[in-house]
Write a protein that holds these residues in place. Structure first.
Motif, PDB file in Angstrom:
ATOM      1  N   VAL A 113       0.657  -0.973   0.045  1.00 37.82           N
ATOM      2  CA  VAL A 113       0.191  -0.393  -0.204  1.00 37.82           C
ATOM      3  C   VAL A 113       0.947   1.543   0.418  1.00 37.82           C
ATOM      4  CG1 VAL A 113      -1.570  -1.318   1.061  1.00 37.82           C
ATOM      5  CG2 VAL A 113      -0.140   0.080   2.603  1.00 37.82           C
ATOM      6  N   ALA A 114       1.983   1.237   0.522  1.00 43.79           N
ATOM      7  CA  ALA A 114       3.510   2.189   0.057  1.00 43.79           C
ATOM      8  C   ALA A 114       2.697   3.340  -0.902  1.00 43.79           C
ATOM      9  CB  ALA A 114       4.545   1.920   0.263  1.00 43.79           C
ATOM     10  N   ILE A 115       2.711   3.193  -2.080  1.00 49.24           N
ATOM     11  CA  ILE A 115       2.432   3.918  -3.069  1.00 49.24           C
ATOM     12  C   ILE A 115       0.903   4.526  -3.347  1.00 49.24           C
ATOM     13  CG2 ILE A 115       4.148   3.024  -4.250  1.00 49.24           C
ATOM     14  CD1 ILE A 115       2.283   2.002  -6.669  1.00 49.24           C
ATOM     15  N   PHE A 116       0.044   4.317  -2.634  1.00 48.00           N
ATOM     16  CA  PHE A 116      -1.679   4.028  -3.220  1.00 48.00           C
ATOM     17  C   PHE A 116      -1.349   6.159  -2.503  1.00 48.00           C
ATOM     18  CE2 PHE A 116      -5.396   4.954  -0.533  1.00 48.00           C
ATOM     19  CZ  PHE A 116      -6.379   5.027  -1.707  1.00 48.00           C
ATOM     20  N   SER A 117      -1.346   6.588  -1.811  1.00 51.18           N
ATOM     21  CA  SER A 117      -1.081   7.750  -1.357  1.00 51.18           C
ATOM     22  C   SER A 117      -0.745   8.462  -2.060  1.00 51.18           C
ATOM     23  CB  SER A 117      -0.982   8.328   0.869  1.00 51.18           C
ATOM     24  OG  SER A 117       0.281   7.611   0.630  1.00 51.18           O
ATOM     25  N   TYR A 118       0.323   8.235  -2.080  1.00 45.67           N
ATOM     26  CA  TYR A 118       1.051   8.910  -3.493  1.00 45.67           C
ATOM     27  C   TYR A 118       0.704   9.528  -4.576  1.00 45.67           C
ATOM     28  CZ  TYR A 118       4.671   9.072   0.007  1.00 45.67           C
ATOM     29  OH  TYR A 118       5.165   9.181   1.792  1.00 45.67           O
ATOM     30  N   ASP A 119       0.562   7.638  -5.170  1.00 43.60           N
ATOM     31  CA  ASP A 119      -0.126   8.156  -6.768  1.00 43.60           C
ATOM     32  C   ASP A 119      -1.712   8.421  -6.824  1.00 43.60           C
ATOM     33  OD1 ASP A 119       2.298   7.668  -7.083  1.00 43.60           O
ATOM     34  OD2 ASP A 119       1.949   5.729  -7.438  1.00 43.60           O
ATOM     35  N   HIS A 120      -2.198   7.984  -5.348  1.00 48.27           N
ATOM     36  CA  HIS A 120      -3.959   8.168  -5.957  1.00 48.27           C
ATOM     37  C   HIS A 120      -4.891   9.282  -5.315  1.00 48.27           C
ATOM     38  CE1 HIS A 120      -3.365   5.050  -8.255  1.00 48.27           C
ATOM     39  NE2 HIS A 120      -2.704   4.425  -7.163  1.00 48.27           N
ATOM     40  N   LEU A 121      -4.250   9.942  -4.264  1.00 47.65           N
ATOM     41  CA  LEU A 121      -5.168  11.168  -3.288  1.00 47.65           C
ATOM     42  C   LEU A 121      -4.617  11.995  -3.714  1.00 47.65           C
ATOM     43  CD1 LEU A 121      -4.748   9.413  -0.301  1.00 47.65           C
ATOM     44  CD2 LEU A 121      -6.723   9.742  -1.657  1.00 47.65           C
ATOM     45  N   ASP A 122      -4.708  13.395  -3.995  1.00 45.54           N
ATOM     46  CA  ASP A 122      -4.842  14.584  -4.797  1.00 45.54           C
ATOM     47  C   ASP A 122      -4.355  15.524  -3.973  1.00 45.54           C
ATOM     48  OD1 ASP A 122      -4.558  16.786  -6.279  1.00 45.54           O
ATOM     49  OD2 ASP A 122      -6.280  17.034  -7.305  1.00 45.54           O
ATOM     50  N   TYR A 123      -3.810  15.696  -3.289  1.00 48.09           N
ATOM     51  CA  TYR A 123      -3.589  16.969  -1.712  1.00 48.09           C
ATOM     52  C   TYR A 123      -3.850  18.079  -2.706  1.00 48.09           C
ATOM     53  CZ  TYR A 123      -2.610  12.545   0.944  1.00 48.09           C
ATOM     54  OH  TYR A 123      -2.765  11.889   1.393  1.00 48.09           O
ATOM     55  N   SER A 124      -3.820  18.724  -4.364  1.00 51.95           N
ATOM     56  CA  SER A 124      -3.879  19.925  -4.874  1.00 51.95           C
ATOM     57  C   SER A 124      -5.511  20.313  -4.133  1.00 51.95           C
ATOM     58  CB  SER A 124      -3.070  20.439  -5.854  1.00 51.95           C
ATOM     59  OG  SER A 124      -5.331  19.074  -6.890  1.00 51.95           O
ATOM     60  N   VAL A 125      -6.140  19.688  -3.552  1.00 52.65           N
ATOM     61  CA  VAL A 125      -7.459  20.391  -3.074  1.00 52.65           C
ATOM     62  C   VAL A 125      -7.422  21.491  -2.683  1.00 52.65           C
ATOM     63  CG1 VAL A 125      -8.607  18.440  -3.987  1.00 52.65           C
ATOM     64  CG2 VAL A 125      -7.689  18.718  -1.575  1.00 52.65           C
ATOM     65  N   LYS A 126      -8.483  22.096  -2.197  1.00 47.10           N
ATOM     66  CA  LYS A 126      -8.646  23.198  -1.497  1.00 47.10           C
ATOM     67  C   LYS A 126      -8.361  22.859  -0.138  1.00 47.10           C
ATOM     68  CE  LYS A 126     -11.897  26.142  -4.648  1.00 47.10           C
ATOM     69  NZ  LYS A 126     -12.437  25.811  -4.323  1.00 47.10           N
ATOM     70  N   LYS A 127      -7.868  23.562   1.042  1.00 41.68           N
ATOM     71  CA  LYS A 127      -8.369  22.875   2.277  1.00 41.68           C
ATOM     72  C   LYS A 127      -9.168  23.167   2.703  1.00 41.68           C
ATOM     73  CE  LYS A 127      -5.472  23.972   6.476  1.00 41.68           C
ATOM     74  NZ  LYS A 127      -5.167  24.995   7.882  1.00 41.68           N
ATOM     75  N   GLY A 128      -9.288  21.949   3.592  1.00 44.39           N
ATOM     76  CA  GLY A 128     -10.884  21.027   4.494  1.00 44.39           C
ATOM     77  C   GLY A 128     -11.865  20.693   3.277  1.00 44.39           C
ATOM     78  N   GLU A 129     -10.998  20.333   2.518  1.00 41.35           N
ATOM     79  CA  GLU A 129     -11.821  19.503   1.574  1.00 41.35           C
ATOM     80  C   GLU A 129     -11.777  17.709   1.440  1.00 41.35           C
ATOM     81  OE1 GLU A 129     -12.815  19.297  -3.842  1.00 41.35           O
ATOM     82  OE2 GLU A 129     -11.472  20.969  -2.530  1.00 41.35           O
ATOM     83  N   VAL A 130     -12.408  16.745   1.125  1.00 43.76           N
ATOM     84  CA  VAL A 130     -12.219  15.499   1.675  1.00 43.76           C
ATOM     85  C   VAL A 130     -11.545  14.847  -0.130  1.00 43.76           C
ATOM     86  CG1 VAL A 130     -13.800  13.162   1.122  1.00 43.76           C
ATOM     87  CG2 VAL A 130     -14.455  15.505   2.966  1.00 43.76           C
ATOM     88  N   VAL A 131     -10.854  14.452   0.633  1.00 47.83           N
ATOM     89  CA  VAL A 131      -9.804  13.961  -0.802  1.00 47.83           C
ATOM     90  C   VAL A 131     -10.304  12.153  -1.031  1.00 47.83           C
ATOM     91  CG1 VAL A 131      -7.826  12.912  -1.775  1.00 47.83           C
ATOM     92  CG2 VAL A 131      -7.856  15.402  -0.533  1.00 47.83           C
ATOM     93  N   HIS A 132     -10.389  12.377  -2.243  1.00 46.25           N
ATOM     94  CA  HIS A 132     -10.641  11.226  -2.915  1.00 46.25           C
ATOM     95  C   HIS A 132      -9.721  10.592  -3.713  1.00 46.25           C
ATOM     96  CE1 HIS A 132     -15.731  11.257  -0.555  1.00 46.25           C
ATOM     97  NE2 HIS A 132     -15.155  12.726  -1.659  1.00 46.25           N
ATOM     98  N   PRO A 133      -9.816   8.984  -3.769  1.00 47.53           N
ATOM     99  CA  PRO A 133      -8.950   8.195  -4.510  1.00 47.53           C
ATOM    100  C   PRO A 133      -9.260   8.733  -6.345  1.00 47.53           C
ATOM    101  CG  PRO A 133      -9.383   7.065  -2.765  1.00 47.53           C
ATOM    102  CD  PRO A 133     -10.175   7.946  -2.804  1.00 47.53           C
ATOM    103  N   HIS A 134      -7.901   9.112  -6.489  1.00 51.01           N
ATOM    104  CA  HIS A 134      -8.111   8.805  -8.429  1.00 51.01           C
ATOM    105  C   HIS A 134      -7.966   7.866  -8.628  1.00 51.01           C
ATOM    106  CE1 HIS A 134      -9.395  13.339  -8.201  1.00 51.01           C
ATOM    107  NE2 HIS A 134      -9.563  13.049  -7.118  1.00 51.01           N
ATOM    108  N   PHE A 135      -8.702   6.776  -9.346  1.00 45.49           N
ATOM    109  CA  PHE A 135      -7.489   5.667 -10.477  1.00 45.49           C
ATOM    110  C   PHE A 135      -8.127   5.785 -12.370  1.00 45.49           C
ATOM    111  CE2 PHE A 135      -9.285   4.197  -6.078  1.00 45.49           C
ATOM    112  CZ  PHE A 135      -7.828   4.012  -5.359  1.00 45.49           C
ATOM    113  N   GLY A 136      -6.591   5.377 -12.180  1.00 42.35           N
ATOM    114  CA  GLY A 136      -7.145   4.985 -13.896  1.00 42.35           C
ATOM    115  C   GLY A 136      -7.055   6.292 -14.972  1.00 42.35           C
ATOM    116  N   ASN A 137      -6.223   7.379 -13.908  1.00 35.21           N
ATOM    117  CA  ASN A 137      -6.264   8.930 -14.476  1.00 35.21           C
ATOM    118  C   ASN A 137      -5.482   9.005 -16.046  1.00 35.21           C
ATOM    119  OD1 ASN A 137      -7.650  10.061 -12.255  1.00 35.21           O
ATOM    120  ND2 ASN A 137      -5.970  10.450 -11.331  1.00 35.21           N
TER     121      ASN A 137
END
Length: 197
Positions: free
Chosen positions: A113-137
């Motif tokens: 699971v190491a790469i999961f947060s780096y590759d699939h969570l977009d931290y560029s969203v606005k502060k306080g916004e819920v971040v959902h995992p993205h796949f197949g981008n």
């Protein structure tokens, strides 16, 4: 993409529905055109400019997308195991217990699971916004699938705690040092590139 995440079951059903097409395209992809073969031999990406009928590398967007989405469904299976690990960690009161916990769950934390947060969570969203995992981008971000974060909550928390204990607090220093030494062996030294006038 982040505004309306899909349910995990809906995405899994889509994978099931398109599995035959995915397999068919993979089987057809065994006949690339001469340009694709040449590019592969030179280590270049497939960029089929000829696009003959028999060359199926043009469908790599679909197969890459399918594999990315499939990873999103597959990696979720570790969420329960991560929940168990997090429950066990609550019982770890000292550094020795935390180190034993890291040793026990090291394979999951590093290999699974190491790469999961780096590759699939977009931290560029606005502060306080819920971040959902993205796949197949797609390579240029035109499309992808966003799966509801609730299916990955334990996995996300596990990664956070694992990285904090392993990398920041260095609770398992001998393993960290071993990884550092392995990385030094595989790092290719930079070759100076002459300046072109």
């Amino acid at each position: 993409m982040n505004e309306s995440p899909f349910a995990l079951q809906k995405v899994a059903y889509w994978l099931y529905e398109y599995n035959d097409l995915y397999i068919e395209i993979l089987n057809l992809s065994k006949n690339p055109c001469n340009i694709c073969v040449s590019n592969e031999a030179e280590g270049l990406p497939f960029d089929c400019l000829e696009e003959p009928d028999y060359c199926t590398k043009q469908y790599s967007y679909f197969t890459d997308f399918y594999k990315g989405v499939e990873y999103g469904v597959d990696v979720q299976r570790y969420d329960l195991e991560c929940k168990i690990a997090l429950d066990e960690l609550e019982e770890c009161k000292n550094l020795s217990d935390q180190k034993n916990w890291l040793i026990k769950y090291f394979n999951i934390g590093i290999s699974k699971v190491a790469i999961f947060s780096y590759d699939h969570l977009d931290y560029s969203v606005k502060k306080g916004e819920v971040v959902h995992p993205h796949f197949g981008n797609s390579p240029v971000g035109e499309f992808g699938v966003c799966i509801d974060r609730k299916y990955y909550e334990n996995l996300i928390q596990f990664i956070k705690v694992f990285e904090e204990l392993f990398y920041e607090k260095k609770v398992y220093p001998e393993k960290l040092e071993k990884i550092r030494k392995q990385m030094e062996k595989i790092v290719i030294p930079m070759i100076p590139i002459p300046k072109i006038d």
